[in-house]
Design a protein around this motif. Structure first.
Motif, PDB file in Angstrom:
ATOM      1  N   ALA A 202     -20.863 -10.466   3.347  1.00 14.55           N
ATOM      2  CA  ALA A 202     -19.880 -11.304   2.650  1.00 14.55           C
ATOM      3  C   ALA A 202     -18.544 -11.258   3.372  1.00 14.55           C
ATOM      4  CB  ALA A 202     -19.726 -10.830   1.202  1.00 14.55           C
ATOM      5  N   VAL A 203     -18.157 -10.065   3.820  1.00 15.96           N
ATOM      6  CA  VAL A 203     -16.911  -9.921   4.573  1.00 15.96           C
ATOM      7  C   VAL A 203     -16.946 -10.777   5.838  1.00 15.96           C
ATOM      8  CG1 VAL A 203     -15.453  -8.308   5.845  1.00 15.96           C
ATOM      9  CG2 VAL A 203     -16.456  -7.609   3.652  1.00 15.96           C
ATOM     10  N   LYS A 204     -18.113 -10.912   6.448  1.00  6.52           N
ATOM     11  CA  LYS A 204     -18.277 -11.735   7.655  1.00  6.52           C
ATOM     12  C   LYS A 204     -18.442 -13.214   7.328  1.00  6.52           C
ATOM     13  CE  LYS A 204     -20.691  -7.984  10.073  1.00  6.52           C
ATOM     14  NZ  LYS A 204     -22.013  -7.560  10.626  1.00  6.52           N
ATOM     15  N   ASN A 205     -18.413 -13.556   6.055  1.00  7.48           N
ATOM     16  CA  ASN A 205     -18.585 -14.931   5.565  1.00  7.48           C
ATOM     17  C   ASN A 205     -19.993 -15.467   5.818  1.00  7.48           C
ATOM     18  OD1 ASN A 205     -17.478 -17.214   4.192  1.00  7.48           O
ATOM     19  ND2 ASN A 205     -17.359 -18.310   6.153  1.00  7.48           N
ATOM     20  N   ILE A 206     -20.966 -14.559   5.801  1.00 14.12           N
ATOM     21  CA  ILE A 206     -22.373 -14.960   5.866  1.00 14.12           C
ATOM     22  C   ILE A 206     -23.133 -14.207   4.748  1.00 14.12           C
ATOM     23  CG2 ILE A 206     -22.549 -15.678   8.280  1.00 14.12           C
ATOM     24  CD1 ILE A 206     -23.450 -12.809   8.958  1.00 14.12           C
ATOM     25  N   PRO A 207     -22.765 -14.488   3.513  1.00 13.88           N
ATOM     26  CA  PRO A 207     -23.355 -13.728   2.400  1.00 13.88           C
ATOM     27  C   PRO A 207     -24.857 -13.923   2.282  1.00 13.88           C
ATOM     28  CG  PRO A 207     -22.215 -15.665   1.581  1.00 13.88           C
ATOM     29  CD  PRO A 207     -21.863 -15.567   3.033  1.00 13.88           C
ATOM     30  N   SER A 208     -25.538 -12.900   1.786  1.00 11.73           N
ATOM     31  CA  SER A 208     -26.988 -12.947   1.561  1.00 11.73           C
ATOM     32  C   SER A 208     -27.267 -13.788   0.311  1.00 11.73           C
ATOM     33  CB  SER A 208     -27.545 -11.541   1.381  1.00 11.73           C
ATOM     34  OG  SER A 208     -27.240 -10.750   2.522  1.00 11.73           O
ATOM     35  N   LYS A 209     -28.307 -14.646   0.389  1.00 13.95           N
ATOM     36  CA  LYS A 209     -28.563 -15.593  -0.698  1.00 13.95           C
ATOM     37  C   LYS A 209     -30.046 -15.647  -1.072  1.00 13.95           C
ATOM     38  CE  LYS A 209     -24.880 -18.630   1.098  1.00 13.95           C
ATOM     39  NZ  LYS A 209     -24.585 -19.982   1.640  1.00 13.95           N
ATOM     40  N   GLY A 210     -30.282 -15.922  -2.349  1.00 12.80           N
ATOM     41  CA  GLY A 210     -31.623 -16.243  -2.815  1.00 12.80           C
ATOM     42  C   GLY A 210     -32.499 -15.065  -3.152  1.00 12.80           C
ATOM     43  N   ASN A 237     -37.061 -19.965   0.716  1.00 11.45           N
ATOM     44  CA  ASN A 237     -36.411 -18.675   0.923  1.00 11.45           C
ATOM     45  C   ASN A 237     -37.438 -17.579   1.213  1.00 11.45           C
ATOM     46  OD1 ASN A 237     -35.228 -15.955  -0.186  1.00 11.45           O
ATOM     47  ND2 ASN A 237     -33.434 -17.273   0.096  1.00 11.45           N
ATOM     48  N   ILE A 238     -38.512 -17.573   0.456  1.00  5.05           N
ATOM     49  CA  ILE A 238     -39.561 -16.552   0.646  1.00  5.05           C
ATOM     50  C   ILE A 238     -40.209 -16.705   2.021  1.00  5.05           C
ATOM     51  CG2 ILE A 238     -41.830 -15.775  -0.134  1.00  5.05           C
ATOM     52  CD1 ILE A 238     -40.976 -16.506  -2.998  1.00  5.05           C
ATOM     53  N   VAL A 239     -40.585 -17.914   2.371  1.00  2.46           N
ATOM     54  CA  VAL A 239     -41.288 -18.156   3.635  1.00  2.46           C
ATOM     55  C   VAL A 239     -40.406 -17.794   4.828  1.00  2.46           C
ATOM     56  CG1 VAL A 239     -42.336 -19.915   5.107  1.00  2.46           C
ATOM     57  CG2 VAL A 239     -42.787 -19.923   2.642  1.00  2.46           C
ATOM     58  N   ALA A 240     -39.141 -18.185   4.812  1.00  6.04           N
ATOM     59  CA  ALA A 240     -38.235 -17.865   5.921  1.00  6.04           C
ATOM     60  C   ALA A 240     -38.044 -16.354   6.038  1.00  6.04           C
ATOM     61  CB  ALA A 240     -36.897 -18.564   5.714  1.00  6.04           C
ATOM     62  N   ALA A 241     -37.892 -15.682   4.897  1.00  8.81           N
ATOM     63  CA  ALA A 241     -37.707 -14.220   4.909  1.00  8.81           C
ATOM     64  C   ALA A 241     -38.943 -13.522   5.456  1.00  8.81           C
ATOM     65  CB  ALA A 241     -37.389 -13.729   3.501  1.00  8.81           C
ATOM     66  N   CYS A 242     -40.132 -13.995   5.046  1.00  6.41           N
ATOM     67  CA  CYS A 242     -41.369 -13.395   5.546  1.00  6.41           C
ATOM     68  C   CYS A 242     -41.574 -13.686   7.026  1.00  6.41           C
ATOM     69  CB  CYS A 242     -42.559 -13.903   4.736  1.00  6.41           C
ATOM     70  SG  CYS A 242     -42.612 -13.244   3.044  1.00  6.41           S
ATOM     71  N   ASN A 243     -41.139 -14.849   7.482  1.00  3.22           N
ATOM     72  CA  ASN A 243     -41.238 -15.203   8.893  1.00  3.22           C
ATOM     73  C   ASN A 243     -40.330 -14.284   9.719  1.00  3.22           C
ATOM     74  OD1 ASN A 243     -42.117 -16.722  11.111  1.00  3.22           O
ATOM     75  ND2 ASN A 243     -40.486 -18.255  10.884  1.00  3.22           N
TER      76      ASN A 243
END
Length: 259
Positions: A202-210, A237-243
């Motif tokens: 979040a500090v880097k302005n790329i917060p984790s989502k989903g 979101n699931i497919v990208a994370a698993c990839n």
């Protein structure tokens, strides 16, 4: 006597003739005031109409007048030609201006349509409780202020995992139902709109989502064709994370903590 008479007549005739032609001779007051027309040598007076019914005939044009009139006619013709050319140029300019204006309007409308289409297609940030600064950066908060997740139902979570497994199978991405669900519950408690607003990302302005807490750069890099481009979409979101997990750890089944 006859000879004398003739001579006298001749003499008298000569005297008469001499009297008539003598310059400055005084006219007989008893004589007629009208001069003999046969003796008149003055030029005839110019015609002057004396009534409305008189017909006036235009005098013929002399050589110099004809030349002047011809020049005037040529000048008038040239002026008309110039006027016509100017009108044509003006019309062409108007047409060009109209065409340019229409082209500009069309280009502007096309740009607006493209912008609107991109805005509609671009996923809006649906992060729960997220706020952004004027420059577009996320407002970082303390961990204690992080909004509580709102988990989806067990049925919804099962459906999303199973749909993701079908896509993963089609693309050769490893992973199991249990491996996905355990990580999903740990990362988001099953809330597809969770966004982390306090950690280092979040500090880097790329917060984790989903559901599986994926940052935007990772989602874009490991997004699988055929799924939504919205990072908050559960299946995408699931497919990208698993990839990503397959590339980094061999499988999502091998992940047991933050990854």
């Amino acid at each position: 006597m006859r000879t004398a008479a003739v001579a006298g007549m001749v003499t008298a005739g000569a005297a008469v003739v001499s009297l008539v032609h003598t310059p400055g001779a005084v006219a007989d007051p008893h004589a007629s005031a009208v001069a003999p027309t046969a003796m008149s040598t003055s030029a005839p007076a110019a015609f002057s109409p004396d009534s409305a019914s008189s017909v006036i005939v235009k005098s013929p044009v002399t050589g110099s007048d004809a030349a002047d009139n011809g020049d005037e006619a040529a000048d008038d013709s040239a002026a008309e030609t110039t006027t016509d050319d100017t009108a044509t140029d003006d019309a062409a300019t108007d047409d060009t201006t109209t065409d340019d204006g229409a082209a500009a309007d069309t280009a502007t409308q096309a740009a607006q349509d493209d912008a609107a289409a991109q805005e509609e297609s671009a996923p809006a940030d649906k992060g729960r409780g997220a706020e952004y600064n004027a420059d577009g950066t996320i407002v970082v908060i303390d961990k204690a202020e992080q909004p509580k997740p709102q988990p989806a139902s067990a049925e919804q979570i099962d459906q999303w995992i199973n749909e993701a497994l079908d896509v993963m199978k089609a693309h050769g991405i490893p992973g199991s139902y249990d491996g996905i669900k355990s990580n999903l519950i740990r990362e988001s408690s099953g809330d597809p709109h969770t966004i982390n607003m306090w950690d280092s990302n979040a500090v880097k302005n790329i917060p984790s989502k989903g559901l599986l807490q994926v940052i935007d750069p990772t989602f874009e890099q490991y997004h699988v064709e055929g799924t939504s481009t919205d990072i908050y979409d559960p299946v995408a979101n699931i497919v990208a994370a698993c990839n990503y997990a397959a590339d980094r750890y061999g499988s999502m089944d091998n992940v047991n903590s933050a990854y």
